[in-house]
Design a protein around this motif. Structure first.
Motif, PDB file in Angstrom:
ATOM      1  N   GLN A 146       0.764  -1.173  -0.144  1.00 51.34           N
ATOM      2  CA  GLN A 146      -0.005  -0.075  -0.021  1.00 51.34           C
ATOM      3  C   GLN A 146       0.954   1.289  -0.080  1.00 51.34           C
ATOM      4  O   GLN A 146       0.477   2.299  -0.605  1.00 51.34           O
ATOM      5  CB  GLN A 146      -1.042  -0.012   1.208  1.00 51.34           C
ATOM      6  CG  GLN A 146      -2.045  -1.128   1.231  1.00 51.34           C
ATOM      7  CD  GLN A 146      -2.977  -1.189   2.429  1.00 51.34           C
ATOM      8  OE1 GLN A 146      -2.478  -0.780   3.422  1.00 51.34           O
ATOM      9  NE2 GLN A 146      -4.085  -1.821   2.260  1.00 51.34           N
ATOM     10  N   GLN A 147       2.122   1.102   0.609  1.00 55.61           N
ATOM     11  CA  GLN A 147       3.055   2.384   0.651  1.00 55.61           C
ATOM     12  C   GLN A 147       3.508   2.563  -0.727  1.00 55.61           C
ATOM     13  O   GLN A 147       3.741   3.813  -1.166  1.00 55.61           O
ATOM     14  CB  GLN A 147       4.238   2.125   1.628  1.00 55.61           C
ATOM     15  CG  GLN A 147       3.735   2.252   2.913  1.00 55.61           C
ATOM     16  CD  GLN A 147       4.726   1.654   3.934  1.00 55.61           C
ATOM     17  OE1 GLN A 147       5.907   1.101   3.475  1.00 55.61           O
ATOM     18  NE2 GLN A 147       4.736   1.918   5.301  1.00 55.61           N
ATOM     19  N   VAL A 148       3.470   1.346  -1.655  1.00 55.41           N
ATOM     20  CA  VAL A 148       4.111   1.593  -2.765  1.00 55.41           C
ATOM     21  C   VAL A 148       3.124   2.219  -3.718  1.00 55.41           C
ATOM     22  O   VAL A 148       3.298   3.382  -4.445  1.00 55.41           O
ATOM     23  CB  VAL A 148       4.284   0.324  -3.852  1.00 55.41           C
ATOM     24  CG1 VAL A 148       4.515   0.420  -5.090  1.00 55.41           C
ATOM     25  CG2 VAL A 148       5.718  -0.203  -2.839  1.00 55.41           C
ATOM     26  N   PHE A 149       1.764   2.010  -3.545  1.00 58.30           N
ATOM     27  CA  PHE A 149       0.444   2.511  -4.184  1.00 58.30           C
ATOM     28  C   PHE A 149       0.531   4.236  -3.797  1.00 58.30           C
ATOM     29  O   PHE A 149       0.383   5.009  -4.706  1.00 58.30           O
ATOM     30  CB  PHE A 149      -0.451   1.858  -3.840  1.00 58.30           C
ATOM     31  CG  PHE A 149      -2.121   2.610  -4.619  1.00 58.30           C
ATOM     32  CD1 PHE A 149      -2.210   2.231  -5.783  1.00 58.30           C
ATOM     33  CD2 PHE A 149      -2.594   3.743  -4.118  1.00 58.30           C
ATOM     34  CE1 PHE A 149      -3.429   2.731  -6.279  1.00 58.30           C
ATOM     35  CE2 PHE A 149      -3.717   4.150  -4.762  1.00 58.30           C
ATOM     36  CZ  PHE A 149      -4.004   3.591  -5.887  1.00 58.30           C
ATOM     37  N   ALA A 150       0.742   4.348  -2.484  1.00 58.84           N
ATOM     38  CA  ALA A 150       0.680   5.750  -2.118  1.00 58.84           C
ATOM     39  C   ALA A 150       1.781   6.630  -2.985  1.00 58.84           C
ATOM     40  O   ALA A 150       1.478   7.743  -3.317  1.00 58.84           O
ATOM     41  CB  ALA A 150       0.835   5.895  -0.578  1.00 58.84           C
ATOM     42  N   GLN A 151       2.953   6.158  -2.921  1.00 58.47           N
ATOM     43  CA  GLN A 151       3.775   6.860  -3.705  1.00 58.47           C
ATOM     44  C   GLN A 151       3.572   6.846  -5.156  1.00 58.47           C
ATOM     45  O   GLN A 151       3.876   7.921  -5.873  1.00 58.47           O
ATOM     46  CB  GLN A 151       5.283   6.122  -3.447  1.00 58.47           C
ATOM     47  CG  GLN A 151       5.991   5.907  -2.008  1.00 58.47           C
ATOM     48  CD  GLN A 151       6.170   7.561  -1.492  1.00 58.47           C
ATOM     49  OE1 GLN A 151       6.730   8.178  -2.232  1.00 58.47           O
ATOM     50  NE2 GLN A 151       5.934   7.643  -0.210  1.00 58.47           N
ATOM     51  N   MET A 152       3.044   5.962  -5.810  1.00 59.51           N
ATOM     52  CA  MET A 152       2.592   6.114  -7.068  1.00 59.51           C
ATOM     53  C   MET A 152       1.636   7.059  -7.406  1.00 59.51           C
ATOM     54  O   MET A 152       1.465   7.879  -8.365  1.00 59.51           O
ATOM     55  CB  MET A 152       2.075   4.452  -7.660  1.00 59.51           C
ATOM     56  CG  MET A 152       3.239   3.621  -7.619  1.00 59.51           C
ATOM     57  SD  MET A 152       2.528   2.132  -8.454  1.00 59.51           S
ATOM     58  CE  MET A 152       3.922   1.476  -9.013  1.00 59.51           C
ATOM     59  N   GLN A 153       0.550   7.310  -6.353  1.00 57.93           N
ATOM     60  CA  GLN A 153      -0.351   8.146  -6.427  1.00 57.93           C
ATOM     61  C   GLN A 153       0.285   9.534  -6.625  1.00 57.93           C
ATOM     62  O   GLN A 153      -0.299  10.316  -7.121  1.00 57.93           O
ATOM     63  CB  GLN A 153      -1.446   8.104  -5.241  1.00 57.93           C
ATOM     64  CG  GLN A 153      -2.615   9.015  -5.375  1.00 57.93           C
ATOM     65  CD  GLN A 153      -3.524   8.885  -6.380  1.00 57.93           C
ATOM     66  OE1 GLN A 153      -3.374   8.033  -7.363  1.00 57.93           O
ATOM     67  NE2 GLN A 153      -4.146   9.960  -6.616  1.00 57.93           N
ATOM     68  N   GLN A 154       1.178   9.804  -5.583  1.00 61.33           N
ATOM     69  CA  GLN A 154       1.713  11.105  -5.648  1.00 61.33           C
ATOM     70  C   GLN A 154       2.422  11.609  -7.091  1.00 61.33           C
ATOM     71  O   GLN A 154       2.413  12.689  -7.412  1.00 61.33           O
ATOM     72  CB  GLN A 154       2.855  11.181  -4.575  1.00 61.33           C
ATOM     73  CG  GLN A 154       2.380  11.259  -3.187  1.00 61.33           C
ATOM     74  CD  GLN A 154       3.547  11.138  -1.961  1.00 61.33           C
ATOM     75  OE1 GLN A 154       4.299  12.271  -2.248  1.00 61.33           O
ATOM     76  NE2 GLN A 154       3.530  10.537  -1.022  1.00 61.33           N
ATOM     77  N   LEU A 155       2.871  10.383  -7.751  1.00 54.02           N
ATOM     78  CA  LEU A 155       3.645  10.686  -9.052  1.00 54.02           C
ATOM     79  C   LEU A 155       2.523  11.116  -9.810  1.00 54.02           C
ATOM     80  O   LEU A 155       2.658  11.947 -10.747  1.00 54.02           O
ATOM     81  CB  LEU A 155       4.495   9.489  -9.491  1.00 54.02           C
ATOM     82  CG  LEU A 155       5.178   9.237 -10.612  1.00 54.02           C
ATOM     83  CD1 LEU A 155       6.101  10.794 -10.866  1.00 54.02           C
ATOM     84  CD2 LEU A 155       5.750   8.034 -11.030  1.00 54.02           C
ATOM     85  N   ALA A 156       1.406  10.177  -9.944  1.00 56.66           N
ATOM     86  CA  ALA A 156       0.259  10.587 -11.009  1.00 56.66           C
ATOM     87  C   ALA A 156      -0.109  11.940 -10.857  1.00 56.66           C
ATOM     88  O   ALA A 156      -0.354  12.425 -11.598  1.00 56.66           O
ATOM     89  CB  ALA A 156      -0.932   9.441 -10.392  1.00 56.66           C
ATOM     90  N   VAL A 157      -0.388  12.440  -9.475  1.00 58.73           N
ATOM     91  CA  VAL A 157      -0.756  13.812  -9.570  1.00 58.73           C
ATOM     92  C   VAL A 157       0.291  14.644  -9.898  1.00 58.73           C
ATOM     93  O   VAL A 157      -0.165  15.811 -10.766  1.00 58.73           O
ATOM     94  CB  VAL A 157      -0.998  14.144  -7.994  1.00 58.73           C
ATOM     95  CG1 VAL A 157      -1.184  15.583  -7.884  1.00 58.73           C
ATOM     96  CG2 VAL A 157      -1.979  13.454  -7.488  1.00 58.73           C
ATOM     97  N   LEU A 158       1.419  14.557 -10.019  1.00 56.50           N
ATOM     98  CA  LEU A 158       2.645  15.591 -10.457  1.00 56.50           C
ATOM     99  C   LEU A 158       2.539  15.199 -12.151  1.00 56.50           C
ATOM    100  O   LEU A 158       2.598  16.349 -12.692  1.00 56.50           O
ATOM    101  CB  LEU A 158       3.998  15.101 -10.133  1.00 56.50           C
ATOM    102  CG  LEU A 158       4.456  15.377  -8.564  1.00 56.50           C
ATOM    103  CD1 LEU A 158       5.502  14.451  -8.207  1.00 56.50           C
ATOM    104  CD2 LEU A 158       4.551  16.621  -8.287  1.00 56.50           C
TER     105      LEU A 158
END
Length: 378
Positions: free
Chosen positions: A345-357
């Protein structure tokens, strides 16, 4: 005063032309910068996209040949060679993933190569019936790399048992061969369409008429394809759905990519690396050319989050964060989900931040409108 009246119409006309010209520049694809968009597209097309599709075709050809060798001589050594060729073809695919527009979209490349998880019941039914059409939508999850993986690995069975399964059911070999042939045929079709020696979509991609930032521009297609693939095929399919984040809170470990082979994380790392290399305009050999980072630098783009880092540096740092968090997970990914899903889930959270950027900040800075629909709230 007479001279002023004589030249006034001409002066006003020239002034109007200058205002119009300035207005067009302010709204154009390179407003406020001197970035070489054409050079950027030429580099990405000729140094990243075409070589990626070329390698996919080459690795798919080797895969088909190794499968043919296994079928002709089903033993442990030929089975292992087929498995290795499958892994290498799947790695090559990860570097094609960001470019699912144009020929790839028209050829149904994703549908024919990388829908996962495989529907093993459907695969077995097709094999038993001996009659199937792999070109139909209904068989999307019964073909491609995931189907080959299921047939070559099985689940909780030995190599000897896999080989015996082909001996007991000869039509399995036919199905295996048909899936491999469809993979190489589709990959070759897309590469030929891009190649200057073939359909030369590369020429269309880099043409003056494709410049700009609107939906029909090459920049618009590239930014949309990058974001769509990252969100749906990487963030959600590889991580979010198996971890329960994109599946109503229900974990589905068996939905991981490479569930039977157990190398889900290697594929995920290669895939994120592919997006990062596109962002940096960097080849797989490490040669740096014009990338999105250079485009953002030319725009002096900033993040919407108020980060002190310029947008190009913030995105690059977030790519590294995603890669770092993936690297902390242990294979196989399905076991990691079962034993300690918080790390996934932490990986997903980091991916989500990248998706926003990428989707909000970068697209906005480049003047690109995201044209696909998504319900993730970005």
């Amino acid at each position: 005063m007479g001279e002023y009246k004589k030249w006034a119409p001409i002066v006003l006309m020239l002034a109007g032309m200058m205002v119009t010209s300035c207005g067009e520049d302010d709204n154009g694809p390179n407003a406020g910068d001197n970035f070489d968009q054409k050079g950027f597209l030429e580099h990405v097309g000729s140094s990243l996209i075409v070589p990626a599709y070329q390698e996919l075709g080459q690795k798919s050809g080797i895969l088909r040949d190794k499968i043919s060798s296994f079928i002709a001589s089903p033993e442990s050594s030929t089975l292992e060679e087929a498995k290795t060729a499958l892994f290498e073809a799947r790695i090559a695919w990860q570097y094609c993933s960001p470019y699912q527009f144009g020929p790839a979209e028209e050829s149904g490349l994703v549908s024919n190569l990388n829908i996962f998880p495989a529907d093993r019941s459907k695969i077995e039914r097709n094999i038993e019936n001996g009659s199937y059409n792999l070109g139909t939508l209904a068989n999307n999850d019964a073909k491609g790399f995931a189907a080959l993986e299921y047939l070559l690995y099985g689940k909780d069975v030995t190599s000897g048992e896999v080989i015996q399964g082909f001996a007991d059911q000869p039509q399995r070999a036919t199905y295996l061969q048909n899936v491999a042939e469809l993979i190489i045929a589709t990959a070759a079709e897309v590469y030929t369409a891009w190649s200057p020696d073939g359909g030369n979509y590369l020429g269309e991609f880099t043409s003056d008429g494709a410049l700009g930032a609107d939906a029909g521009s090459s920049l618009g297609k590239l930014v949309n394809a990058l974001n769509l693939s990252f969100e749906r095929n990487t963030r959600d399919a590889k991580i979010g759905i198996p971890a329960g984040i994109r599946s109503l809170g229900i974990t589905i470990p068996e939905a991981t990519e490479a569930y039977y082979a157990g190398y889900s994380l290697e594929l995920a790392l290669a895939n994120v690396d592919a997006y990062k290399k596109l962002f940096l305009g960097q080849t797989r050999e490490g040669v740096k050319g014009l990338g999105f980072d250079d485009y953002l630098k030319a725009r002096k783009a900033a993040t919407t989050s108020g980060s002190e880092l310029p947008l190009d540096e913030a995105i690059n740092a977030q790519f590294d964060a995603v890669l770092g968090f993936i690297d902390q997970i242990e294979n196989p990914l399905d076991e990691q989900i079962r034993t300690d899903n918080s790390r996934v889930q932490q990986v997903f959270a980091q991916m989500q931040q990248l998706a926003v950027l990428l989707k909000t900040d970068m697209a906005s800075a480049l003047g690109v409108v995201i044209s696909y629909q998504d319900n993730d709230g970005d």
